[in-house]
Design a protein around this motif. Structure first.
Motif, PDB file in Angstrom:
ATOM      1  N   TYR A  35      -1.039  -6.847   5.956  1.00  0.00           N
ATOM      2  CA  TYR A  35      -1.555  -6.599   4.617  1.00  0.00           C
ATOM      3  C   TYR A  35      -2.945  -7.233   4.479  1.00  0.00           C
ATOM      4  N   ASP A  63      -3.381  -6.893  -1.942  1.00  0.00           N
ATOM      5  CA  ASP A  63      -2.203  -6.041  -1.822  1.00  0.00           C
ATOM      6  C   ASP A  63      -1.026  -6.649  -2.592  1.00  0.00           C
ATOM      7  N   SER A  70       0.840  -1.213   0.000  1.00  0.00           N
ATOM      8  CA  SER A  70       0.000   0.000   0.000  1.00  0.00           C
ATOM      9  C   SER A  70       0.866   1.252   0.000  1.00  0.00           C
TER      10      SER A  70
END
Length: 780
Positions: free
Chosen positions: A370, A374, A337
């Protein structure tokens, strides 16, 4: 293939060890002051001498950076520091400030000085200017193509240095004032706040189209895959950027380039895929670019999404698992991210914990921060870093192997002789005794002579001129071995030490100070008309703008009764000759040239009046003296305070210029943010010349709006959000000794120009938003 220097960075003693032990030919580093990487660890005086001695013991050169602009109260200390460096044996000093350069040339005979890339040397005439001034080597601007580098290096026979790997400034180095004007941290003084790595919005003011991202953040350069072409340019040195980087980075990058250069010299094949992947693992911003080596100036050299280390992709999360595309180890760093990340604490394969996982394995990675979908990137490779650290864990890990000749004869001293770097060495130990019991064997003597000492040198082969049975204590053998190897080390260090010889003092030509004058700079016909209608006497015209309303040669050829000067770009590359043709054609119609481009100065000195703008970066009286030999009117830097201006003016009697109104040019970029973003400029898509149909601004996180202008050579100039205005301070500046004042219009219309002219001439102030720049606050 000619030998070429591999030049490595060192921001700490560990990085120095990493560079030397992995094959650097030279290392550049900074002291505790006056370094363009002020936030690196750098070296105090004691560690500096240790660093120099250590490098010289390996035959590696040390270059020290004193490559910041100097304030008036700093330059004497910088000279003293340079004298210290010269005495301890530093091979060259890297300099940006021409005042410091002038003082070092005048006070230290024989000192080797390299022109920093901050001096913005980007064409052949500019390189000749600084070579003729006395620089031994020129560090060229990063914006040059391979052909331009070859022309300067080979055809002009100038010793050059180019950046081959590492961070790329989006602005021409030495021409960037963005960090300085926005936050008071001057890139010219080693304190860049990296404003280019922040997010911006590009807005078209007519169409209102916007583009967001890290629009000024370039990828790092990598010349690894094009080394064969780089070596053909004739440059003397390939420079790796990275004094702020970890020692492991230095070790890895130096090692890859060393191996590749050596392989090319021997016509051996290179595993470019493996080497490139290693370099990517060490640091990258969305990959690498070849920068400007092949004249590329488009979006494919930019990292619009990620201004930091982006790492390498290892897979996409699905059902809380990842099928790896790269190896993974416990302790690796992971990004997801964009800027979120973690260190791998556990890896599971089929619910079994492992330390390492291979590409192709499906794994669960912990801590699980995560989510599904992702994309994960490895930003730190624990195994790679550990192996690289091992290369410099012992600072004498790499040995220089020598052959020894030995005489081991009863009744005579143990004698060892060797040769290194053309010098013969000989050491005698204790007298060999008759063996009462068991004599020493040749193998036992060999074993001890082949042991290491705490320096780079080691015997690898022993040849006996004479050997007979006898006896010596082992300690006596060790002592004579240590003595000769330390003698070699001592000589290699001491031969670089120096005493200072003062050269003859150069007599300065007397200067004549002329009367006070005001100069107006115009970019558009509208601005030019405002100046003509309001009886301006000295007008500087810029005819290179891409604006629809730009001034042409015909516009000023017909002007009589006033002094017309032509503003020549500070950056001129392949168009140099065509610009000179235009200048030659207009010389009969102009009073002089306004430019900071020393290549133009080199060509036109003595043919017309020369005015140097504030991008000459004159921050002390010695720099003013230097440029006053070439310019009729040198203009002082906008990074000075009122007190600093006053102190300079006290010491120099010549015409001195200063800008009292205008938007400061924060950056000049070979890469055009308009053409690359709004205009579709990339490797395969031609620019649609959007800059000719609209006006553009860059908007930062604080909603400050910076105008962007382009010139006919598709370079972008980014200007400050508000103009500098020191019109109220004009009288005070006069009292200091400033006698030439400059008013620069950029995007002002007719009425706005007229208002400023009235303020300057009649004192009728305008209520608008301005800045005093550094006049009161100064820069770090």
């Amino acid at each position: 293939m000619n030998d070429i220097e591999l030049l490595a960075p060192a921001g700490s003693i560990e990085s120095l060890y990493a560079a030397v032990l992995n094959g650097a030919d030279a290392v550049y580093l900074g002291g505790s002051k006056f370094s363009a990487r002020a936030y690196a660890s750098n070296f105090d005086d004691e560690n500096m001498e240790k660093a120099v001695d250590y490098a010289h013991s390996y035959g590696v050169k040390i270059y020290v950076t004193i490559n910041t602009l100097m304030k008036e109260n700093e330059i004497d200390e910088a000279v003293s520091y340079a004298r210290f460096l010269y005495k301890i044996g530093v091979d060259a000093i890297l300099v940006q400030d021409t005042g410091l350069f002038k003082m070092l040339k005048d006070s230290i005979e024989g000192v080797e000085l390299h022109a920093s890339t901050q001096l913005t040397v980007h064409n052949g005439e500019g390189a000749k200017f600084f070579k003729d001034a006395g620089f031994h080597r020129i560090v060229l601007s990063r914006e040059l193509s391979l052909k331009e580098i070859e022309y300067i290096s080979k055809e002009l026979d100038i010793e050059t240095e180019i950046f081959v790997h590492g961070a790329l400034c989006v602005s021409y180095s030495g021409q960037c004032l963005m960090s300085s004007m926005i936050g008071g941290r001057s890139g010219n003084r080693g304190r860049c706040a990296q404003s280019c790595r922040l997010p911006y919005t590009l807005e078209a003011q007519k169409s209102k189209q916007i583009h967001k991202g890290y629009l000024l953040s370039p990828k790092d350069i990598s010349g690894y895959n094009i080394l064969k072409d780089l070596l053909k340019t004739g440059t003397s040195s390939l420079k790796i950027e990275g004094r702020m980087k970890r020692p492991e980075y230095v070790a890895g990058v130096v090692s890859e380039y060393r191996n590749a250069i050596d392989s090319l010299k021997k016509n051996k094949s290179i595993d470019y895929i493996r080497g490139d992947k290693t370099l990517l693992k060490l640091f990258n911003r969305e990959g690498f670019s070849s920068a400007f080596f092949y004249k590329n100036t488009g979006r494919d050299m930019m990292a619009y999404n990620m201004p930091k280390n982006s790492g390498i992709k290892i897979g996409t999360v699905a059902k809380n698992e990842v099928k790896l595309t790269e190896n993974l180890s416990k302790g690796d760093g992971i990004r997801y991210s964009n800027e979120k990340g973690f260190t791998v604490s556990k890896i599971l394969i089929n619910n079994n914990e492992v330390i390492h996982a291979q590409a192709g394995d499906t794994v669960k990675i912990f801590p699980k921060q995560y989510k599904n979908g992702d994309v994960l990137y490895k930003t730190s490779d624990n195994e790679l870093n550990s192996s690289l650290k091992e290369t410099f864990s012992d600072k004498y890990k790499r040995k220089i192997f020598l052959n020894a000749k030995v005489i081991f004869k009863v009744g005579s001293p143990l004698t060892i002789s060797t040769e290194y770097n053309g010098k013969e060495y000989k050491a005698e130990g204790k007298i060999v005794e008759n063996a009462i019991n068991k004599p020493l064997s040749m193998e036992k003597v060999n074993d001890n002579l082949l042991k290491s000492v705490d320096n780079p040198y080691k015997f690898s082969k022993i040849n006996y001129d004479f050997f007979e049975d006898g006896f010596l204590p082992i300690s006596a053998i060790n002592e004579v071995r240590r003595e000769i190897l330390e003698e070699i080390n001592s000589y290699e260090i001491k031969k670089h030490k120096r005493i200072i010889k003062k050269p003859a003092i150069r007599q300065l030509e007397p200067k004549v100070k002329t009367e006070e004058e005001i100069y107006y700079i115009a970019y558009s016909k509208d601005q030019l008309n405002a100046l003509l209608d309001n009886n301006a006497n000295n007008v500087v015209v810029d005819i290179w703008s891409h604006d629809l309303d730009s001034i042409t040669v015909e516009d000023f050829k017909i002007i009589n009764n006033i002094n017309i000067y032509i503003k020549v770009p500070n950056i001129i590359k392949q168009e140099f000759n065509s610009i000179c043709k235009i200048i030659d054609n207009v010389l009969p119609f102009i009073k002089g040239i306004y430019t900071a481009n020393v290549g133009i100065v080199n060509k036109y000195k003595g043919k017309t009046q020369l005015i140097g703008d504030y991008k000459l970066n004159i921050m002390n009286s010695k720099a003013l003296e230097f440029y006053s030999d070439y310019y009729n009117i040198p203009v002082l830097s906008e990074e000075l305070t009122r007190k600093e201006i006053k102190d300079i003016c006290k010491k120099v009697n010549c015409d001195i210029g200063y800008t009292i109104y205008g938007r400061t040019e924060l950056m000049i970029n070979e890469y055009c943010v308009i053409g690359s973003i709004a205009g579709g400029k990339s490797t395969n898509v031609p620019c649609n010349r959007a800059c000719e149909r609209d006006k553009f601004i860059l908007i930062d996180r604080m909603n400050e709006k910076f105008p962007v202008k382009t010139d006919k050579f598709c370079r972008a100039r980014i200007y400050n959000s508000v103009p500098l205005n020191l019109i109220r301070e004009k009288e005070e500046l006069e009292s200091f000794g400033i006698n030439k004042f400059f008013i620069e219009f950029t995007n002002e219309n007719y009425s706005e120009c007229e208002n400023i002219i009235n303020w300057v001439c009649s004192g009728v102030e305008v209520d608008d938003e301005y800045t005093k720049g550094h006049y009161r606050r100064g820069v770090e």
